[in-house]
Design an enzyme around this catalytic site. Sequence first.
Site, mmCIF file in Angstrom:
data_model
loop_
_atom_site.group_PDB
_atom_site.id
_atom_site.type_symbol
_atom_site.label_atom_id
_atom_site.label_comp_id
_atom_site.label_asym_id
_atom_site.label_seq_id
_atom_site.Cartn_x
_atom_site.Cartn_y
_atom_site.Cartn_z
ATOM 1 N N GLY A 1 24.103 33.746 36.662
ATOM 2 C CA GLY A 1 25.161 32.744 36.583
ATOM 3 C C GLY A 1 25.161 31.661 37.641
ATOM 4 C CE LYS B 1 31.307 29.945 40.897
ATOM 5 N NZ LYS B 1 32.732 30.013 41.178
ATOM 6 C CB SER C 1 33.441 35.315 44.119
ATOM 7 O OG SER C 1 33.009 33.996 44.337
ATOM 8 C CB ALA C 2 35.092 39.435 42.218
ATOM 9 C CB CYS C 3 39.766 37.465 44.941
ATOM 10 S SG CYS C 3 38.689 38.236 46.150
ATOM 11 C CB THR D 1 39.267 35.379 35.152
ATOM 12 O OG1 THR D 1 38.122 34.691 35.659
ATOM 13 C CG2 THR D 1 39.216 35.414 33.640
ATOM 14 N NE ARG E 1 30.717 37.557 37.514
ATOM 15 C CZ ARG E 1 31.646 36.907 38.224
ATOM 16 N NH1 ARG E 1 32.422 36.001 37.662
ATOM 17 N NH2 ARG E 1 31.818 37.161 39.505
ATOM 18 N N GLY F 1 50.043 41.025 35.352
ATOM 19 C CA GLY F 1 51.198 40.334 34.770
ATOM 20 C C GLY F 1 52.368 40.210 35.740
ATOM 21 C CG ASN G 1 49.833 39.035 40.318
ATOM 22 O OD1 ASN G 1 50.328 39.865 41.078
ATOM 23 N ND2 ASN G 1 48.543 39.027 40.005
#
Length: 590
Positions: free
Chosen positions: A209, A217, A259-261, A264, A375, A500, A502
Amino acid sequence: MATAPHATVALPALSRAVADWVESVRQLTEPSAVHWCDGSAREMRELTSQLVSGGELLPLNAQYFPRCHLARSSPNDVARVEHLTFVCTRSREDAGPNNNWMAPDEAHRKMRALFSGCMHGRTLYVVPYCMGPLDSPYARCGVEITDSPYVVINMSIMTRIGRAPLERIARTERFVKGLHSIGEVDPERRFIMHFPEELAIESYGSGYGGNALLGKKCHALRIASWQARTEGWLAEHMLIVGLQSPRGETHYIAAAFPSACGKTNLAMLIPPQSMPGWKVFTVGDDIAWLHPGADGRLWAINPEAGYFGVVPGTNPETNRNAYEMIRRDTLFTNVALTADNQPWWEGLKSGTPVIDWQGRPYDAARGPAAHPNSRFTVSATRNPSYSPHAEDARGIPISALVFGGRRREVAPLVYQARNWAHGVLVGASVASETTAAAAGKAGVVRRDPMAMLPFCGYNFGDYWRHWLEVGAKLTRPPQIFHVNWFRRDAQGRFLWPGFGENLRVLAWMLERAAGGAGAAETPIGSVPRPQDLHTEGLEVRTEAMEELLRVDPALWRREVAEIRAYLQQFGTRLPAALTAELAETERLLP
Ligand code: GTP
Ligand code: SPV
Ligand code: MN
């Protein structure tokens, strides 16, 4: 003799500048064929079936996962490689201590040697792409040349590719040149080079990616951040989400997490049942291009057209939207398989893995079944919460900017910055535990300013100055906040349910931005008291809530000292306003 209708003007004839560059790359890389991508559905179907025949893509269970495929990468090629990623500016200082640097001449020489003859026996694909809606003045175009059909398929989902972008390029003949080859997929012969002064990217030796989908990126963050600085806007590692309150008003938030925190997931969250009437609309999940508008507000577009998202952890409880979204027309990379050929990953909560991500019989002793950085690639239009304004040419206005990190301690659930300059300091001070998205050890806390450490194409000192300058242009600036969904108790359990839930924190932010909602004033900014948050139906113990909202002066004095030490490495390029804001925080600490 009939004349050809307009639409059949051959792609190579559309842009002289692109055709010349393709020809020079052809001579360097010596492919056996050249294919110009028109971006049609038919082209992608053909490419997909070609990869299926060759065994590079595996069709998944067609009953439960129609038109979904699995790609397995080389085990040495599963994440971004920050130590092999370079910013090649004429002056080393311009790249800054936050980037690996190489002189442009040396980098070009090195890459030329790698690219020379590297496409023997392979097809060179020309992928013209547009980052952002085709009719947007804020969109930017590029062309990626690659010898990886997997990259072409991903680019066709993640960006707008083909004839239309090439026609747009032909109007100015200006575009970002991205040259990519998977080479030997050897970590010893792998580099991701950026030449912001030449609007060029050269990537060799990885199909993963962020290393290989050059529109993402490399272009939309590293090159774009450089361009944005000269043109007066911001290119950021941010999701964009619209929140409609029960009163029917919609406000947009942009949030930067490493990233990955959780970008999405936050971008497509599902409101808890105890918050009826709230609706969530996704504009973007990874990148935001932010422009000061004539009205004094900050406007955002999402340059991407799809999601390249973290698979592990996705399930119907944490995020039903994401779970439903990836059940059709989705390309999975490095997930495991069940006995009946369905994709499987850790945190799915149903099914049993039989084949691991490397294609071996699953054996728990060898680690997780799916790679922790496995991913999905899927079109944004598959997202049930995709915003009807996601493709508006002028973008959408931003009411709040959020920074966040993954930290088991120190950072409270949420706090609000005192003002824009303090907000820039809060962004510059983000610290987060490393994740599987980049090669290297996970779980190590490091500074990741604005979640841009791996992605800012120039010196952070100049970048923060630019942030301050953009803020000064806004007469109606967004409020700036910091969040941390990842605080843990002594047993290592998350104190906050996240996902949710959040929304409770986001709702508080919007009320603050509108001048309502209470808070306690603390040395680090405004922190809600439990009664300031929507806690109806929230299952968090009182002590946990207090811990989540606590600002520990001793921990924060140490934090301030660490932030100061970090910022000092930027020397004279560090804006004085940030030092002043840090001194103010220190002064307020008891
Ligand atoms: P990149 O695509 O790498 O930029 O990542 P991202 O920021 O979009 O991260 P994503 O939303 O994919 O989340 C990464 C991981 O964090 C997944 O395993 C999620 O399940 C998990 N996660 C997301 N949101 C939350 C949350 O609110 N709380 C907890 N505990 N975990 C979360
Ligand atoms: C990230 O690592 O922040 C990602 C995934 O969004 S990648 O596109 O591979 O960089
Ligand atoms: Mn990202």
